[in-house]
Scaffold this motif. Structure first.
Motif, short mmCIF file in Angstrom:
data_model
loop_
_atom_site.label_atom_id
_atom_site.label_comp_id
_atom_site.label_asym_id
_atom_site.label_seq_id
_atom_site.Cartn_x
_atom_site.Cartn_y
_atom_site.Cartn_z
N HIS A 134 0.82 -1.22 0.00
CA HIS A 134 0.00 0.00 0.00
C HIS A 134 0.85 1.26 0.00
O HIS A 134 0.41 2.30 -0.49
N LEU A 135 2.07 1.16 0.51
CA LEU A 135 2.93 2.36 0.49
C LEU A 135 3.18 2.79 -0.95
O LEU A 135 3.16 3.97 -1.28
N TYR A 136 3.41 1.77 -1.81
CA TYR A 136 3.65 2.06 -3.23
C TYR A 136 2.37 2.50 -3.93
O TYR A 136 2.38 3.39 -4.78
N LEU A 137 1.28 1.84 -3.57
CA LEU A 137 0.00 2.17 -4.19
C LEU A 137 -0.39 3.61 -3.83
O LEU A 137 -0.91 4.36 -4.66
N ARG A 138 -0.11 4.00 -2.60
CA ARG A 138 -0.41 5.38 -2.18
C ARG A 138 0.41 6.38 -3.00
O ARG A 138 -0.12 7.36 -3.52
N ARG A 139 1.71 6.11 -3.12
CA ARG A 139 2.57 7.04 -3.87
C ARG A 139 2.12 7.13 -5.32
O ARG A 139 1.99 8.22 -5.88
N ALA A 140 1.86 5.97 -5.94
CA ALA A 140 1.51 5.97 -7.37
C ALA A 140 0.14 6.63 -7.59
O ALA A 140 -0.04 7.35 -8.58
#
Ligand SMILES: Cc1cc2nc3c(=O)[nH]c(=O)nc-3n(C[C@H](O)[C@H](O)[C@H](O)COP(=O)(O)OP(=O)(O)OC[C@H]3O[C@@H](n4cnc5c(N)ncnc54)[C@H](O)[C@@H]3O)c2cc1C
Lengths: 374, 412
Positions: free
Chosen positions: A345-351
């Motif tokens: 989710h950290l990556y999904l949030r950034r993207a």
């Protein structure tokens, strides 16, 4: 993931990666408290590694590893994106892009440039306005001539790192057309309100300008700032796309490993063709995201005139495709992919955050149609 | 070029620019015949001959066989300069970018001397006899037989989906020479004349009304030993090279072409043409769709360039050619989808009794999957990427290690 890096670029890349992994591992990002910004000392040390110098010519105290600052910046953004790094990489470098592009055409800002390059100061671009979509050249915030200077009235929002910024680059409407002003955060009449952000490592705020007085010297370049705004936008978009590419590499690697390790019905899920084919598509899109981001970075490196098309192409493609890849990676992880403790989710949030800011893919598609003279 | 030193890309580019302007017709001034008519092929051969005489044919083919022996960078420069000129695009696929590179990689000295120069001079067109009525994906499971009679090979069987075979002079034909061993070990590649005795060729009508594909029946076709490309029973190695070149070409990454792209058998309107014809250019939704298509086709080209470079530099294995093939197919599917959606209701019924631009969008949509099947299906490419690039477990194959004559076959 660029296979053709020079030894110096590889060193630069490795140094950034080590520094990030040591100071801001993903666990620390996950625990980043809603009130806290980034660690200013960390940012200063990043600046010492060259993170703010790349777009700045040597005579103004900058310089980059390969001499091609935009490409080096994209490389750094990939590394920091792979770690979902906090910090004003995009904010400060976007402002620097504008200050450097306007240098020599209006009041002198070399002292501000120096303080940003050293990491002593942090700047951010105040461009969005409440309730409005991406329209950088149609500001509602006004700058009216007043007593040898200007008076700024209006509100900007979705301003990245607003709470940490020392300087705001404000895009404003003047009687002579759109102009930009560099306004210290401490100027009377400037107030910052925190805004909720999807990205745990990146904070945004609304900045109110109530009768803020600035003198002539605050102006960046001249009114009719279209080209400078375009340059800022292009640099912001290249950083965004490169960050997302770095994150995608990490997530794709993590997900292929998971597919090899996770067994159902006595075999690894990587052996099911239904999933193999999705991995093949994701691998293709990943390569395509890198290809178009690299092409955009090269075009911005060469100069802004012809770069609008490749930059909008990259944002249009990476903006949506990255989310298709990330959501499919969540799906292939199964339930665990939806948990707070997992890194996905950290990556999904950034993207997701990068997709929506500085023009959505849809905005950039309409721009491509304009550029194709349709 | 002066003795032994290679001309710089920039100087080559400038020379190409001047030569093209003086010698080649502008694309907008010529109205090429549809690609499924022989007239278009005469024209393509003529244009190729012009390129050859001007010293711009076969840029990446070795000089000893009639090419220029230059680099892919020279090729890219020429391709860029050639945009806007009428080019012999019909020869790009499969002649220049698939068959001839395979001959260059795997053919005998005699094959190379005989065919490379002939193709580059516009005298020869090459085609592929690979797929058969019984199947194309499982290429190594093909049924066409070649048996030795003294030192002559006798071929019997059938091929199908051979693009532009009616216009071809020679074909690369894969046949089974030993059915008693597992399938990959009993194949041989032949370079055969397409109009020899014993070959019956028919044209196959496609959904868009073109007849670019052919089917062939072989009835005791006789070929000399010198027709074998590579080793006897080593045909799979040749086919693998050929498929690599095919995927590279389909993804737009081949350095062996004359001009950009390939000639469609039916000239279709682009989504931009469709938007204008439909009077919908001002509709923001239409503009968004068109922007998406523009971005995706640009990205497809950028991906092909990146992957080609990475394969050449040894950073990615040749199997990565499937990445550009997949990306190319995706961009083509989107193009057909966008054209159809922009045409709206007019994709289905035209104003008069001709399809017009909008009806053409509808017809183009019928052939949407063409680019996802031609050059090997996208499903095969996905198997290759997942298994060879990502190292995932291989699919179960019931015929692995089984002598070919004991493998079960389907009814279709
Ligand atoms: C535009 C175009 C040009 C062509 N040109 C030529 C040419 O010049 N010469 C030539 O020889 N052939 C040519 N072909 C034929 C082409 O190579 C075949 O159509 C293709 O390889 C698929 O074979 P098939 O049609 O027999 O389908 P099949 O092999 O029967 O496959 C049917 C479907 O099943 C899928 N499938 C099969 N096996 C698997 C598996 N293991 N896993 C998952 N899915 C599977 C396929 O992907 C396909 O969707 C051309 C085709 C087109 C459309």
């Amino acid at each position: 993931m660029d296979p053709e890096l020079s030894p110096d670029q590889k060193l630069f890349e490795a140094a950034a990666k080590d520094f990030l992994d040591k100071e801001y591992p993903l666990d620390r990002i996950r625990r980043m408290d809603a009130g806290a910004g980034f660690d200013r000392d960390w940012w200063r040390r990043g600046a010492e590694l060259g993170w703010t110098a790349m777009l700045v010519p040597e005579e103004l105290g900058g310089g980059s590893v390969s001499g091609e600052g935009v490409r080096d910046l994209a490389l750094l953004a990939e590394v920091l994106g792979a770690g979902v790094a906090p910090g004003p990489l995009l904010a400060t470098n976007t402002v620097l892009a504008g200050l450097v592009a306007a240098h020599g055409t209006g009041p002198d800002h070399s002292a501000a440039i120096e303080s940003l390059v050293s990491g002593e100061a942090v700047a951010t671009w105040a461009v969005y306005e409440p309730g409005r979509q991406w329209a950088p050249l149609e500001p509602g915030l006004t700058a009216r001539p007043a007593e040898g200077g200007f008076r700024l009235d209006g509100v900007k929002d979705r301003v990245e790192a607003a709470g940490d910024a020392d300087l705001f680059l404000v895009t404003a409407a003047t009687p002579q057309g759109t102009a930009q002003f560099l306004v210290p955060a401490a100027t009377p009449g400037v107030t910052v309100e925190r805004q909720w952000s999807l990205d745990l490592a990146r904070h945004h705020g609304a900045v109110r300008f109530d009768g803020v007085r600035v003198d002539e010297a605050a102006m960046v370049g001249r009114p009719g700032a279209g080209e400078v705004v375009e340059r800022q936008t292009q640099v912001a978009l290249v950083i965004q796309c490169a960050e997302v590419c770095g994150g995608l590499d990490r997530v794709f690697e993590m997900t292929t490993q998971w597919a090899r390790d996770r067994y159902t019905f006595g075999r690894p899920i990587a052996s099911y063709q239904a999933l193999k084919h999705r991995f093949a598509d994701m691998r293709t899109w990943l390569e395509a995201c890198h290809a178009t981001t690299a092409a955009a970075a090269s075009a911005v490196q060469e100069g802004s005139a012809g770069a609008a098309e490749p930059v909008s192409t990259a944002k249009s493609y990476v903006g949506d495709r990255s989310l298709a890849i990330l959501q499919d990676c969540v799906q292939i992880h199964g339930g665990i992919g939806l948990t707070w403790e997992h890194d996905l989710h950290l990556y999904l949030r950034r993207a997701t955050s990068n997709r929506s800011l500085y023009g959505t893919p849809q905005d950039h598609r309409r721009r491509l149609a304009d550029l194709a003279s349709l | 070029m002066t003795d032994g030193t290679t001309e710089s890309v920039e100087s080559f580019r400038l020379r190409a620019r001047a030569w093209l302007a003086a010698n080649m017709p502008r694309a907008e001034e010529s109205a090429p015949a549809p690609g499924d008519e022989l007239e278009a092929w005469h024209r393509a051969r003529e244009l190729q001959r012009k390129l050859y005489e001007g010293g711009f044919a076969g840029i990446c083919y070795p000089a000893e066989y009639g090419g220029l022996g230059l680099t892919p960078a020279h090729q890219r420069a020429f391709t860029e300069e050639a945009d806007g000129y009428e080019m012999p695009l019909l020869l790009n696929i499969p002649t220049l970018s698939i068959c001839l590179p395979t001959i260059l990689d795997m053919g005998s000295e005699e094959h190379k001397r005989e065919h490379i120069g002939a193709v580059l001079r516009g005298e020869e067109v090459l085609v592929q006899f690979l797929s058969e009525p019984s199947g194309g994906s499982d290429l190594a499971g093909l049924l066409t037989r070649a048996e030795l009679d003294g030192d002559t090979w006798i071929l019997n069987g059938a091929k199908t989906w051979s693009s532009s075979a009616y216009a071809g002079d020679y074909a690369l034909c894969l046949a089974r020479t030993d059915p008693t061993v597992p399938k990959h070990h009993g194949l041989t590649m032949f370079l055969m004349p397409t109009k020899g005795e014993g070959i019956t060729m028919n044209r196959v009508a496609m959904v868009d009304g073109t007849a670019e594909f052919c089917e062939e029946f072989f009835d005791n076709v006789r070929l000399p030993a010198s027709a074998v490309v590579g080793e006897v029973n080593g045909g799979w190695a040749v086919a693998t090279r050929q498929l690599y070149h095919e995927r590279t070409a389909m993804g737009g990454g081949s350095p062996y072409v004359s001009g950009r792209g390939f000639a469609p058998s039916r000239k279709l309107p682009t989504p931009i043409d469709v938007a204008r014809a439909a009077g919908r250019a001002g509709d923001p939704e239409v503009r968004e769709l068109i922007g998406e298509w523009l971005a995706t086709s640009t990205v497809s080209g950028q991906t092909a360039a990146r992957v080609t470079r990475a394969i050449a530099g040894g950073h990615l294995p040749p199997a990565a050619a499937s990445l550009m093939r997949l990306m190319g197919a995706e961009a083509m599917r989107l193009e057909r989808d966008v054209a159809m959606r922009v045409a709206g209701a007019c994709a289905a019924v035209a104003a008069g009794d001709e399809p017009g631009v909008l009806g053409e969008a509808g017809i183009g949509y019928l052939m949407r999957q063409g680019s996802s099947l031609g050059g090997g299906s996208v499903e095969m490419s996905r198997n290759i990427v997942s298994e060879r690039l990502l190292g995932m477990p291989r699919e179960y194959a019931a015929d692995r290690g089984v002598p070919f004559n004991q493998v079960r076959r389907g009814r279709a």
